[in-house]
Design a protein around this motif. Structure first.
Motif, short mmCIF file in Angstrom:
data_model
loop_
_atom_site.label_atom_id
_atom_site.label_comp_id
_atom_site.label_asym_id
_atom_site.label_seq_id
_atom_site.Cartn_x
_atom_site.Cartn_y
_atom_site.Cartn_z
N ILE A 181 11.84 -15.36 10.99
CA ILE A 181 11.17 -14.09 10.67
C ILE A 181 9.93 -13.92 11.55
O ILE A 181 9.11 -14.82 11.65
CB ILE A 181 10.76 -14.07 9.18
CG1 ILE A 181 12.01 -14.22 8.30
CG2 ILE A 181 10.02 -12.77 8.84
CD1 ILE A 181 11.73 -14.39 6.83
N THR A 182 9.84 -12.76 12.19
CA THR A 182 8.63 -12.42 12.95
C THR A 182 7.99 -11.21 12.28
O THR A 182 8.62 -10.15 12.19
CB THR A 182 9.00 -12.05 14.41
OG1 THR A 182 9.70 -13.14 14.99
CG2 THR A 182 7.76 -11.73 15.22
N ILE A 183 6.78 -11.40 11.77
CA ILE A 183 6.02 -10.27 11.22
C ILE A 183 5.10 -9.80 12.34
O ILE A 183 4.34 -10.59 12.89
CB ILE A 183 5.16 -10.70 10.01
CG1 ILE A 183 6.00 -11.44 8.96
CG2 ILE A 183 4.43 -9.49 9.42
CD1 ILE A 183 6.91 -10.60 8.16
N ALA A 229 13.00 -4.05 11.29
CA ALA A 229 12.61 -3.12 10.22
C ALA A 229 11.22 -2.62 10.50
O ALA A 229 10.32 -3.39 10.86
CB ALA A 229 12.65 -3.82 8.87
N GLY A 230 11.02 -1.31 10.34
CA GLY A 230 9.69 -0.72 10.46
C GLY A 230 9.23 -0.28 9.09
O GLY A 230 9.80 0.66 8.52
N GLY A 231 8.23 -0.97 8.52
CA GLY A 231 7.65 -0.57 7.24
C GLY A 231 8.67 -0.47 6.12
O GLY A 231 9.42 -1.42 5.84
N ILE A 232 8.78 0.71 5.50
CA ILE A 232 9.69 0.90 4.37
C ILE A 232 11.16 0.76 4.84
O ILE A 232 12.07 0.64 4.01
CB ILE A 232 9.43 2.27 3.69
CG1 ILE A 232 10.13 2.39 2.34
CG2 ILE A 232 9.82 3.43 4.59
CD1 ILE A 232 9.51 1.57 1.26
N GLY A 233 11.37 0.73 6.14
CA GLY A 233 12.71 0.48 6.70
C GLY A 233 13.25 -0.89 6.32
O GLY A 233 14.42 -1.18 6.56
N SER A 290 -0.06 -2.80 9.08
CA SER A 290 -0.79 -4.01 8.69
C SER A 290 0.05 -4.72 7.63
O SER A 290 1.00 -4.13 7.08
CB SER A 290 -2.15 -3.63 8.09
OG SER A 290 -1.92 -2.89 6.89
N ARG A 291 -0.28 -5.95 7.33
CA ARG A 291 0.49 -6.68 6.32
C ARG A 291 0.44 -5.97 4.97
O ARG A 291 1.42 -5.99 4.23
CB ARG A 291 -0.06 -8.11 6.17
CG ARG A 291 0.44 -9.01 7.26
CD ARG A 291 0.05 -10.45 7.04
NE ARG A 291 0.76 -11.27 8.00
CZ ARG A 291 1.78 -12.06 7.71
NH1 ARG A 291 2.19 -12.19 6.47
NH2 ARG A 291 2.38 -12.75 8.66
N ALA A 292 -0.67 -5.34 4.66
CA ALA A 292 -0.81 -4.68 3.36
C ALA A 292 0.19 -3.54 3.20
O ALA A 292 0.50 -3.13 2.08
CB ALA A 292 -2.23 -4.16 3.21
N THR A 293 0.69 -3.00 4.32
CA THR A 293 1.63 -1.86 4.22
C THR A 293 3.09 -2.33 4.18
O THR A 293 3.99 -1.48 4.10
CB THR A 293 1.47 -0.92 5.43
OG1 THR A 293 1.83 -1.63 6.63
CG2 THR A 293 0.05 -0.38 5.55
N LEU A 294 3.33 -3.63 4.28
CA LEU A 294 4.71 -4.12 4.37
C LEU A 294 5.23 -4.53 2.99
O LEU A 294 4.77 -5.53 2.41
CB LEU A 294 4.79 -5.33 5.31
CG LEU A 294 4.38 -5.08 6.76
CD1 LEU A 294 4.58 -6.33 7.61
CD2 LEU A 294 5.17 -3.92 7.36
N GLU A 341 0.85 -1.19 0.00
CA GLU A 341 0.00 0.00 0.00
C GLU A 341 0.89 1.24 0.00
O GLU A 341 1.75 1.40 0.88
CB GLU A 341 -0.79 -0.03 1.31
CG GLU A 341 -2.12 0.62 1.30
CD GLU A 341 -2.82 0.29 2.62
OE1 GLU A 341 -2.55 1.00 3.62
OE2 GLU A 341 -3.59 -0.68 2.65
N ASP A 342 0.72 2.12 -0.99
CA ASP A 342 1.48 3.37 -1.08
C ASP A 342 2.98 3.21 -1.26
O ASP A 342 3.75 4.13 -0.95
CB ASP A 342 1.23 4.25 0.16
CG ASP A 342 -0.12 4.93 0.10
OD1 ASP A 342 -0.62 5.15 -1.01
OD2 ASP A 342 -0.67 5.22 1.18
N VAL A 343 3.41 2.05 -1.70
CA VAL A 343 4.86 1.84 -1.92
C VAL A 343 5.07 1.32 -3.35
O VAL A 343 4.40 0.36 -3.76
CB VAL A 343 5.46 0.82 -0.94
CG1 VAL A 343 6.97 0.66 -1.19
CG2 VAL A 343 5.21 1.23 0.51
#
Ligand code: FES
Length: 349
Positions: free
Chosen positions: A204-206, A156-160, A186-190, A60-62
């Motif tokens: 991996i931990t989401i 990592a945070g989002g776009i990080g 949310s998962r959609a933003t990752l 989303e938005d990326v």
């Protein structure tokens, strides 16, 4: 070398004195031979013009952009943590972490999140850049080095995720002991969840806010045992929380998206030499923030004192140098972080 006469006015025949004399004369002759003049050192222009070969939504938005040379030539090598400087058609200059595969020497991949209240760079990329466009690019440069260790914790945070993703892959390839915690709304933003699918799930931990609530920084660090190299990239509050909760025996490496808040700032004035305008810089704002309102085309990029884009000549006044790369005594300052010790600075702007 002239040999002094002895007490009776005779020239010494001492072999040691003669040898020393010959040696001295030889050295003098050698010193008189000047090396040939070297040509002047010219700065190396590391910019390239690259073509945008794809623009793909990855969350989303990326969007992820792939860049390649128009003639498909090999591109300069990079390591995990490196970024590119993009010169946008508007004149803005922005930095984006490389998030592709360092062994692919013909393309670079970056990802950009749309930030409606940012400085306009991400909006320009989302709204005005498309496949086939050409961009001036500088780099790759590395301001977030990947430290070689046997054990890693990546957060990592989002776009990080962009600088972290190649680090995770490199750690996995090196058979290191690693774990990634990937957070976001949310998962959609990752972005790049697909890229992670090929890696062991147990590592991996989401952790998304909508499923687990906003994370507690101390919880994120439970795997930061002594000897672990912790690499973090994300929004400023996350970095600050992690720094505050960080255990002393692990090592922390981090990259922020946004500048840290100004600490211990005192008010001062900036005079712009070109117009004579005097601007008031309040304690909690940077000179760059205030100057941008007066001169929207002022050059800047990272806003954190490491890229050097905002370096400005100081014509008068005493600078409180706050960037690690600002040498004391230099007549320039990085206006995104450095301030005046007091009073007024006159800047060549
Ligand atoms: S904008 Fe990067 S050093 Fe100031």
């Amino acid at each position: 070398m002239t040999i002094p006469p002895d007490l009776y006015g005779r020239r010494s025949r001492d072999r040691f004195v003669l040898a020393a004399s010959a040696l001295f004369t030889g050295v003098q002759k050698l010193r008189s031979l000047r090396p040939p003049a070297l040509p002047p050192v010219r700065p190396v222009d590391r910019s390239m013009r690259l073509t945008v070969t794809s623009v793909v939504p990855v969350a989303e938005d990326v969007v992820a952009l792939t860049l390649a040379a128009p003639d498909d030539r090999v591109l300069p090598a990079w390591q995990p943590g490196c970024h590119l400087d993009l010169h946008l058609p508007s004149g803005r200059r922005r930095q984006y972490s490389l998030c592709g595969d360092p062994s692919d020497r013909r393309t670079y991949r970056i990802a950009v999140r749309r930030l409606p209240d940012g400085g306009g760079g991400s909006l320009e990329i989302h709204n005005a850049i498309s496949e086939g466009d050409t961009l001036k690019v500088q780099g790759p440069r590395n301001a977030f080095p990947f430290i070689s260790r046997d054990r890693y914790l990546f957060i990592a945070g989002g776009i990080g995720i962009t600088p972290i993703l190649p680090m995770v892959k490199a750690a996995h390839k090196a058979a290191a002991d690693w774990h990634l915690i990937y957070t976001g709304r949310s998962r959609a933003t990752l972005p790049f969840l697909d890229d992670l699918a090929g890696l062991p799930e147990s590592r991996i931990t989401i952790r998304t806010d909508d499923e687990h609530g906003v994370p507690d920084c101390a919880d994120l660090l439970t795997r930061a045992t002594p000897g672990t190299a912790v690499h973090v990239c994300g929004p400023a509050p996350m970095i600050d929380g992690i720094r505050a909760a960080f255990p002393p025996a692990a090592t922390l490496h981090y990259e922020r998206f946004a500048p840290a808040p100004v600490t211990d700032g005192k008010p001062f004035e900036v005079e712009l030499a070109s117009s004579g305008r005097v601007l008031q810089i309040p304690p909690a704002r940077s000179a760059l923030d205030v100057i941008k309102e007066e001169k929207p085309d002022v050059a800047y990029s990272c806003r954190q004192g490491f890229c050097g884009t905002c370096k400005t000549r100081v014509l008068s006044g005493e600078v409180d140098q706050r960037a690690p790369s600002d040498p004391p005594g230099d007549d320039t300052m990085l206006i995104c972080v450095s301030r005046a010790t007091q009073g007024r600075l006159t800047l060549d702007l």
